[in-house]
Design an enzyme around this catalytic site. Structure first.
Site, PDB file in Angstrom:
ATOM      1  N   SER A   8      -8.789   3.788   2.510  1.00  9.65           N
ATOM      2  CA  SER A   8      -8.418   2.406   2.207  1.00  9.65           C
ATOM      3  C   SER A   8      -8.935   1.446   3.271  1.00  9.65           C
ATOM      4  O   SER A   8      -8.568   1.533   4.443  1.00  9.65           O
ATOM      5  CB  SER A   8      -6.896   2.280   2.106  1.00  9.65           C
ATOM      6  N   HIS A  31     -11.434   2.964  -0.945  1.00 13.09           N
ATOM      7  CA  HIS A  31     -10.335   2.403  -1.731  1.00 13.09           C
ATOM      8  C   HIS A  31     -10.161   0.933  -1.360  1.00 13.09           C
ATOM      9  O   HIS A  31      -9.996   0.596  -0.188  1.00 13.09           O
ATOM     10  CB  HIS A  31      -9.053   3.183  -1.425  1.00 13.09           C
ATOM     11  N   ASP A  33      -7.974  -2.399  -2.008  1.00  7.00           N
ATOM     12  CA  ASP A  33      -6.716  -2.948  -2.506  1.00  7.00           C
ATOM     13  C   ASP A  33      -6.825  -4.455  -2.687  1.00  7.00           C
ATOM     14  O   ASP A  33      -6.883  -5.205  -1.705  1.00  7.00           O
ATOM     15  CB  ASP A  33      -5.581  -2.640  -1.527  1.00  7.00           C
ATOM     16  N   MET A  35      -4.987  -7.722  -3.693  1.00 12.32           N
ATOM     17  CA  MET A  35      -3.619  -8.225  -3.830  1.00 12.32           C
ATOM     18  C   MET A  35      -3.645  -9.741  -4.016  1.00 12.32           C
ATOM     19  O   MET A  35      -4.409 -10.435  -3.343  1.00 12.32           O
ATOM     20  CB  MET A  35      -2.795  -7.895  -2.584  1.00 12.32           C
ATOM     21  N   HIS A  64      -8.409  -0.941  -6.659  1.00 11.30           N
ATOM     22  CA  HIS A  64      -6.988  -0.898  -7.022  1.00 11.30           C
ATOM     23  C   HIS A  64      -6.503  -2.342  -7.160  1.00 11.30           C
ATOM     24  O   HIS A  64      -6.337  -3.046  -6.159  1.00 11.30           O
ATOM     25  CB  HIS A  64      -6.228  -0.145  -5.926  1.00 11.30           C
ATOM     26  N   MET A  66      -3.862  -4.832  -7.562  1.00 10.66           N
ATOM     27  CA  MET A  66      -2.437  -5.150  -7.467  1.00 10.66           C
ATOM     28  C   MET A  66      -2.269  -6.633  -7.760  1.00 10.66           C
ATOM     29  O   MET A  66      -1.888  -7.425  -6.899  1.00 10.66           O
ATOM     30  CB  MET A  66      -1.905  -4.783  -6.074  1.00 10.66           C
ATOM     31  N   MET A 135       2.254   5.625  -6.533  1.00  5.63           N
ATOM     32  CA  MET A 135       2.505   4.936  -5.264  1.00  5.63           C
ATOM     33  C   MET A 135       3.635   5.658  -4.533  1.00  5.63           C
ATOM     34  O   MET A 135       4.734   5.819  -5.079  1.00  5.63           O
ATOM     35  CB  MET A 135       2.887   3.475  -5.514  1.00  5.63           C
ATOM     36  N   GLY A 140       1.981  -3.414  -1.398  1.00  2.00           N
ATOM     37  CA  GLY A 140       1.892  -4.753  -0.832  1.00  2.00           C
ATOM     38  C   GLY A 140       1.510  -4.798   0.625  1.00  2.00           C
ATOM     39  O   GLY A 140       0.965  -5.788   1.096  1.00  2.00           O
ATOM     40  N   PHE A 141       1.756  -3.724   1.363  1.00  2.23           N
ATOM     41  CA  PHE A 141       1.459  -3.700   2.786  1.00  2.23           C
ATOM     42  C   PHE A 141       0.964  -2.314   3.186  1.00  2.23           C
ATOM     43  O   PHE A 141       1.434  -1.300   2.663  1.00  2.23           O
ATOM     44  CB  PHE A 141       2.706  -4.042   3.622  1.00  2.23           C
ATOM     45  N   GLY A 142       0.031  -2.262   4.133  1.00  6.63           N
ATOM     46  CA  GLY A 142      -0.430  -0.994   4.665  1.00  6.63           C
ATOM     47  C   GLY A 142       0.509  -0.492   5.749  1.00  6.63           C
ATOM     48  O   GLY A 142       1.349  -1.218   6.274  1.00  6.63           O
ATOM     49  N   GLY A 143       0.358   0.789   6.072  1.00  9.81           N
ATOM     50  CA  GLY A 143       1.095   1.361   7.188  1.00  9.81           C
ATOM     51  C   GLY A 143       2.552   1.683   6.940  1.00  9.81           C
ATOM     52  O   GLY A 143       3.299   1.918   7.892  1.00  9.81           O
ATOM     53  N   ASP A 171      -0.910   7.285  -2.953  1.00 12.11           N
ATOM     54  CA  ASP A 171      -1.240   6.194  -2.035  1.00 12.11           C
ATOM     55  C   ASP A 171       0.025   5.728  -1.334  1.00 12.11           C
ATOM     56  O   ASP A 171       0.973   5.285  -1.981  1.00 12.11           O
ATOM     57  CB  ASP A 171      -1.870   5.042  -2.830  1.00 12.11           C
ATOM     58  N   GLY A 172       0.018   5.842   0.003  1.00 11.38           N
ATOM     59  CA  GLY A 172       1.140   5.348   0.801  1.00 11.38           C
ATOM     60  C   GLY A 172       1.676   6.404   1.740  1.00 11.38           C
ATOM     61  O   GLY A 172       2.215   7.417   1.284  1.00 11.38           O
ATOM     62  N   GLY A 173       1.478   6.211   3.039  1.00  7.83           N
ATOM     63  CA  GLY A 173       1.999   7.150   4.011  1.00  7.83           C
ATOM     64  C   GLY A 173       1.325   8.505   3.980  1.00  7.83           C
ATOM     65  O   GLY A 173       1.899   9.506   4.417  1.00  7.83           O
ATOM     66  N   SER A 194      -4.430   3.554   7.314  1.00  5.22           N
ATOM     67  CA  SER A 194      -4.024   3.458   8.716  1.00  5.22           C
ATOM     68  C   SER A 194      -4.253   4.767   9.457  1.00  5.22           C
ATOM     69  O   SER A 194      -4.759   4.779  10.589  1.00  5.22           O
ATOM     70  CB  SER A 194      -2.543   3.060   8.808  1.00  5.22           C
TER      71      SER A 194
END
Length: 214
Positions: A8, A31, A33, A35, A64, A66, A135, A140-143, A171-173, A194
């Site tokens: 990402s 990737h 994102d 938004m 992606h 969003m 998800m 809405g936010f990275g990290g 996607d996420g963490g 991240s």
């Protein structure tokens, strides 16, 4: 199905975009994102940045969206010839129509589900899908930190897909602590930002990820 890493760019340093892309040159996909500040509480970047990414790299692009009413912009994003365009289940009124519109543009079609969104309903559009994105954080936010209960959702989605050639993306963490669990649950496509860009050596970090993907 081969398992793939989708890095990402949301976590990249945009002051040195070309150099940042070079740091992750062994990724399978980039990737992106997008938004809009409406569907999610943040604004990232749009088509001009993605066009710049395309000029910098020949890596496959994984877009992606969003955004609200993504069907308005499908032709614009298809111009950069991405491998995937993914829209959110919650953001479109006529999902099947939107997925077919993506495929008619010569792009693989994906659908993303927020953590609280059930899998119910996807069974009616499976034949129009190339990718399902679960998800594993609220978008809405990275990290953000990974939501552990999403492992069971990934397992259920893997069962829903069955033998169909649909990539199961998370996607996420996603990092070295979570990627093994997600792979065992059936995920085949792993979005990480991240964790990769903050690593001292992103290429080495991705190699470690691959060793845990199975």
């Amino acid at each position: 199905m081969n398992r793939r890493i989708s890095t990402s760019l949301l976590a990249a340093d945009f002051a040195s975009l070309e150099e940042e892309i070079a740091r992750v040159s062994t990724t399978d996909l980039l990737h992106l994102d997008v938004m809009d500040g409406n569907y999610v509480p943040n604004i990232s970047f749009g088509l001009p940045i993605i066009q710049a990414v395309r000029r910098c790299s020949n890596l496959p692009l994984d877009i992606h969206l969003m955004i609200e009413k993504p069907e308005r912009y499908l032709e614009d994003f298809a111009q950069v010839q991405p491998e995937f365009i993914t829209v959110h289940y919650e953001a479109v009124t006529h999902l099947q129509r939107t997925l077919r519109a993506i495929k008619e543009l010569g792009v693989k079609a994906g659908v993303a589900l927020n953590p609280h969104t059930p899998l119910t309903g996807l069974e009616y559009v499976l034949d129009d899908l190339d990718l399902i994105l679960i998800m594993t954080v609220n978008p809405g936010f990275g990290g953000q930190k990974f939501i552990p209960t999403m492992v069971e959702k990934v397992k259920a989605c893997h069962g829903l897909i069955g033998e169909r050639p649909i990539e199961l993306q998370v996607d996420g963490g996603v990092n070295l602590d979570t990627i093994g669990l997600l792979a065992q649950a059936g995920a085949t496509n792993f979005v990480a930002g991240s964790a990769i860009f903050q690593a001292q050596d992103p290429q080495e970090y991705m190699a470690k990820m691959r060793s845990l993907m199975g």
